[in-house]
Design a protein around this motif. Structure first.
Motif, PDB file in Angstrom:
ATOM      1  N   PHE A 289      83.864  31.024  78.252  1.00 47.40           N
ATOM      2  CA  PHE A 289      82.399  31.376  77.792  1.00 47.40           C
ATOM      3  C   PHE A 289      82.634  32.319  76.677  1.00 47.40           C
ATOM      4  CE2 PHE A 289      81.386  29.714  82.332  1.00 47.40           C
ATOM      5  CZ  PHE A 289      80.753  28.814  81.776  1.00 47.40           C
ATOM      6  N   LEU A 290      83.458  33.209  76.522  1.00 49.25           N
ATOM      7  CA  LEU A 290      83.582  34.270  75.462  1.00 49.25           C
ATOM      8  C   LEU A 290      83.821  33.448  74.263  1.00 49.25           C
ATOM      9  CD1 LEU A 290      85.128  37.402  77.068  1.00 49.25           C
ATOM     10  CD2 LEU A 290      82.663  37.008  76.361  1.00 49.25           C
ATOM     11  N   ILE A 291      84.898  32.657  74.390  1.00 47.12           N
ATOM     12  CA  ILE A 291      85.340  31.791  73.100  1.00 47.12           C
ATOM     13  C   ILE A 291      84.575  30.707  72.665  1.00 47.12           C
ATOM     14  CG2 ILE A 291      87.083  29.794  72.686  1.00 47.12           C
ATOM     15  CD1 ILE A 291      88.960  31.193  74.629  1.00 47.12           C
ATOM     16  N   ALA A 292      83.668  30.226  73.801  1.00 46.91           N
ATOM     17  CA  ALA A 292      82.657  29.376  73.097  1.00 46.91           C
ATOM     18  C   ALA A 292      81.504  30.015  72.426  1.00 46.91           C
ATOM     19  CB  ALA A 292      81.853  28.559  74.346  1.00 46.91           C
ATOM     20  N   ASN A 293      81.203  31.408  72.908  1.00 47.66           N
ATOM     21  CA  ASN A 293      80.253  32.439  72.293  1.00 47.66           C
ATOM     22  C   ASN A 293      80.918  32.681  70.617  1.00 47.66           C
ATOM     23  OD1 ASN A 293      77.900  33.821  72.237  1.00 47.66           O
ATOM     24  ND2 ASN A 293      79.314  35.643  72.113  1.00 47.66           N
ATOM     25  N   GLN A 294      82.084  32.890  70.700  1.00 50.93           N
ATOM     26  CA  GLN A 294      82.741  33.177  69.247  1.00 50.93           C
ATOM     27  C   GLN A 294      82.624  32.066  68.330  1.00 50.93           C
ATOM     28  OE1 GLN A 294      84.352  36.303  68.324  1.00 50.93           O
ATOM     29  NE2 GLN A 294      83.343  37.168  70.365  1.00 50.93           N
ATOM     30  N   LEU A 295      82.952  30.781  69.120  1.00 52.47           N
ATOM     31  CA  LEU A 295      82.896  29.665  68.008  1.00 52.47           C
ATOM     32  C   LEU A 295      81.370  29.490  67.591  1.00 52.47           C
ATOM     33  CD1 LEU A 295      85.137  27.111  69.923  1.00 52.47           C
ATOM     34  CD2 LEU A 295      85.697  28.423  67.761  1.00 52.47           C
ATOM     35  N   ASN A 296      80.313  29.557  68.355  1.00 55.78           N
ATOM     36  CA  ASN A 296      79.069  29.383  67.982  1.00 55.78           C
ATOM     37  C   ASN A 296      78.641  30.318  67.000  1.00 55.78           C
ATOM     38  OD1 ASN A 296      76.328  28.340  68.410  1.00 55.78           O
ATOM     39  ND2 ASN A 296      75.569  30.087  69.433  1.00 55.78           N
ATOM     40  N   ALA A 297      79.087  31.883  67.219  1.00 62.74           N
ATOM     41  CA  ALA A 297      78.726  32.956  66.198  1.00 62.74           C
ATOM     42  C   ALA A 297      79.496  32.614  64.718  1.00 62.74           C
ATOM     43  CB  ALA A 297      79.261  34.115  66.722  1.00 62.74           C
ATOM     44  N   TYR A 298      80.828  31.968  64.602  1.00 62.46           N
ATOM     45  CA  TYR A 298      81.209  31.579  63.601  1.00 62.46           C
ATOM     46  C   TYR A 298      80.591  30.354  62.791  1.00 62.46           C
ATOM     47  CZ  TYR A 298      84.878  29.670  60.209  1.00 62.46           C
ATOM     48  OH  TYR A 298      85.407  29.027  59.195  1.00 62.46           O
ATOM     49  N   ARG A 299      80.046  29.475  63.669  1.00 64.23           N
ATOM     50  CA  ARG A 299      79.085  28.217  63.061  1.00 64.23           C
ATOM     51  C   ARG A 299      77.893  28.983  62.199  1.00 64.23           C
ATOM     52  NH1 ARG A 299      78.909  22.989  66.869  1.00 64.23           N
ATOM     53  NH2 ARG A 299      80.446  21.929  66.265  1.00 64.23           N
ATOM     54  N   LYS A 300      77.581  30.048  62.769  1.00 64.22           N
ATOM     55  CA  LYS A 300      76.208  30.647  62.224  1.00 64.22           C
ATOM     56  C   LYS A 300      76.603  31.560  61.177  1.00 64.22           C
ATOM     57  CE  LYS A 300      73.426  30.574  66.657  1.00 64.22           C
ATOM     58  NZ  LYS A 300      72.927  31.190  67.537  1.00 64.22           N
ATOM     59  N   GLU A 301      77.656  32.380  61.099  1.00 65.86           N
ATOM     60  CA  GLU A 301      77.783  33.512  60.297  1.00 65.86           C
ATOM     61  C   GLU A 301      79.264  33.237  59.374  1.00 65.86           C
ATOM     62  OE1 GLU A 301      77.771  37.131  62.179  1.00 65.86           O
ATOM     63  OE2 GLU A 301      76.394  36.602  63.461  1.00 65.86           O
ATOM     64  N   SER A 302      79.874  32.146  59.626  1.00 70.94           N
ATOM     65  CA  SER A 302      81.184  31.863  58.914  1.00 70.94           C
ATOM     66  C   SER A 302      82.183  33.015  58.708  1.00 70.94           C
ATOM     67  CB  SER A 302      80.792  30.967  57.676  1.00 70.94           C
ATOM     68  OG  SER A 302      80.212  30.057  57.936  1.00 70.94           O
ATOM     69  N   LEU A 303      82.277  33.974  59.799  1.00 72.31           N
ATOM     70  CA  LEU A 303      83.173  35.118  59.551  1.00 72.31           C
ATOM     71  C   LEU A 303      84.453  34.515  60.333  1.00 72.31           C
ATOM     72  CD1 LEU A 303      80.805  38.206  60.426  1.00 72.31           C
ATOM     73  CD2 LEU A 303      81.830  37.413  58.462  1.00 72.31           C
ATOM     74  N   LYS A 304      85.661  34.978  59.591  1.00 73.77           N
ATOM     75  CA  LYS A 304      86.793  34.403  60.011  1.00 73.77           C
ATOM     76  C   LYS A 304      87.078  35.405  61.297  1.00 73.77           C
ATOM     77  CE  LYS A 304      88.229  31.934  56.076  1.00 73.77           C
ATOM     78  NZ  LYS A 304      88.929  31.813  55.047  1.00 73.77           N
ATOM     79  N   LEU A 305      86.706  36.349  61.318  1.00 68.42           N
ATOM     80  CA  LEU A 305      86.926  37.403  62.415  1.00 68.42           C
ATOM     81  C   LEU A 305      86.737  36.723  64.015  1.00 68.42           C
ATOM     82  CD1 LEU A 305      87.758  40.184  63.096  1.00 68.42           C
ATOM     83  CD2 LEU A 305      85.444  40.859  63.123  1.00 68.42           C
ATOM     84  N   TYR A 306      85.683  35.794  63.731  1.00 66.95           N
ATOM     85  CA  TYR A 306      85.449  35.238  65.194  1.00 66.95           C
ATOM     86  C   TYR A 306      86.433  34.002  65.753  1.00 66.95           C
ATOM     87  CZ  TYR A 306      80.638  36.911  64.688  1.00 66.95           C
ATOM     88  OH  TYR A 306      79.613  37.813  64.323  1.00 66.95           O
ATOM     89  N   LEU A 307      86.816  33.568  64.528  1.00 69.95           N
ATOM     90  CA  LEU A 307      88.296  32.575  64.651  1.00 69.95           C
ATOM     91  C   LEU A 307      89.429  33.295  65.255  1.00 69.95           C
ATOM     92  CD1 LEU A 307      87.938  30.046  61.772  1.00 69.95           C
ATOM     93  CD2 LEU A 307      87.130  29.762  63.962  1.00 69.95           C
TER      94      LEU A 307
END
Length: 444
Positions: A289-307
């Protein structure tokens, strides 16, 4: 050989904890690489031979290059951990009933090696086809056309052998894992062809397939878009293509996995379950669930830190799934561990007698007072039942009583389950001797 038998001791009950720790490490490494290679081979084959366009071919080539970039990758992450698991099984799973398990494990290893070699040629043929296309001027010459046709056939043939090999590897690993979980002391038999018709095997196979694609997509995102050492020419916008394909696949597999983990725990045999099985499974679900949240955040902000965070969390998911499997195996095989450790105790006592070494006597009464008396008496109900009511069934069955003390299970619904007291076999044997002695004296 006689000298070797005299100087090599059977392992003690405490040593099983060491075996479990080493097994967790070996399973984590092997699972991670097996999933990575399987997902990469399948997705690369799809892109190269089914999708079939320039962008897909480029992505297929980059995918298959990653797990086979260096020879040390399959060797250190895949083959050596597999051999460690095989060695641990030879130590732990002793007895003729386990011979088929060891034989099929060796067959799995051979098929895994063939898969790696075939996929190496598949990777090599990508470069060979590109080189021929660039270096030959006369594209219409019969020699060039014949050579190119031959290389394309070998290219597809090696990819197909590699894909079939990794699929068979996943299936065999699923069968071996289910077979180990069905161990029972009385009449265990590893029926390979019988497992081919079991739901548990194919569920685990599908679970491993989903994990394979998940690991592949996250490694693709991490290595292609985050890792500085793998920058590539993006003149044709390939990074965007790779990002879209990998991100959508990562999302889908991450959302499916929690359901699969819960079903996996639900269908596990009861004797394989423990608090740690539930804890490791629960942590895996939380991480997903944390990973899904990180992927969703990347889609919104495009910060590679989330990947970056997502990739490392996926690694931990594989580790906790490996830990759950090893703990489940250990729970099922605990009676076997007790049996081996009892042979160790007998061997140790015999050796000490030969060497005239005095042994410290374990006092069963002291252990009873420290560990058991808070919940049990002989003639009154406390937290547990009075011994005078339950010990009758263990007369002349001391081994069963010792096994119960070491690995207690819920018997009477009127009482809570007895927690494990963390005793080693000699301590459990001393307690069993003491309570049976008091019980028999009370009957006289």
């Amino acid at each position: 050989m006689i000298l070797l038998m005299e100087t090599t001791l059977p392992f003690s009950y405490e040593y099983t904890k060491v075996l479990q720790s080493v097994s967790v490490i070996a399973h984590s490494m092997f699972y991670f690489y097996m999933f990575w290679l399987a997902g990469t081979a399948l997705y690369s084959f799809y892109l190269e031979f089914i999708k079939r366009n320039d962008s897909s071919t480029y992505f297929a080539k980059r995918l298959i290059e990653l797990p086979l970039k260096k020879f040390s990758f399959p060797l250190v992450l895949g083959l050596i951990p597999f051999l460690v698991i095989y060695s641990l099984d030879l130590i732990w799973l002793k007895g003729e009933e386990f011979n088929p398990v060891h034989n099929w494990t060796l067959i799995t290893f051979i098929i895994f090696c063939i898969s790696i070699l075939a996929l190496y040629y598949y990777k090599f043929s990508f470069g060979l086809i590109t080189l021929l296309h660039k270096s030959v001027i006369e594209k219409e010459s019969p020699d060039y056309l014949g050579l190119m046709e031959s290389n394309l056939k070998n290219h597809k043939r090696s990819a197909l052998v590699g894909v079939i090999g990794v699929l068979i590897t996943l299936l065999l690993v699923s069968i071996l894992n289910v077979g180990k979980l069905e161990y029972n002391q009385s009449d265990y038999r590893f029926d390979f062809f019988g497992y081919l018709f079991q739901f548990d095997v194919y569920f685990r196979f599908v679970f491993y397939l989903v994990l394979s694609f998940s690991v592949t997509f996250f490694i693709s995102l991490f290595l292609n878009l985050v890792w500085e050492g793998l920058r590539f020419d993006d003149s044709e916008g390939m990074s965007k293509f790779i990002e879209e394909k990998s991100l959508s696949g990562a999302f889908i597999t991450v959302l499916i996995q929690p359901v699969l983990i819960l079903i996996d725990v639900f269908i596990l045999p009861k004797n394989s379950l423990s608090y740690w099985v539930f804890i490791t499974s629960g942590i895996s679900v939380i991480l997903l669930f944390l990973i899904a949240n990180q992927l969703n955040a990347y889609r919104k902000e495009s910060l590679k830190l989330y990947l970056n965070y997502s990739f490392y969390l996926v690694v931990f998911v594989v580790i906790f799934i490996s830990m759950k499997d090893v703990i489940a195996f250990a729970n099922v095989l605990k009676p076997k561990s007790v049996e081996i450790s009892q042979r160790f105790v007998a061997y140790e006592e015999n050796l000490k007698t030969k060497l005239n070494i005095q042994t410290v006597t374990i006092n069963g009464e002291e252990i009873f007072i420290a560990k058991c008396s808070a919940c049990h008496t002989f003639d009154q109900k406390l937290v547990g039942p009075p011994y005078n009511l339950v010990l009758g069934k263990y007369e002349d069955k001391k081994d069963q009583l010792v096994r119960f003390i070491l690995n207690p299970v819920k018997v009477d619904p009127a009482y809570p389950p007895m927690p494990s007291q963390g005793l080693i076999p000699p301590e459990a044997e001393a307690v069993a001797d003491y309570i049976m002695k008091v019980y028999k004296e009370g009957k006289q």
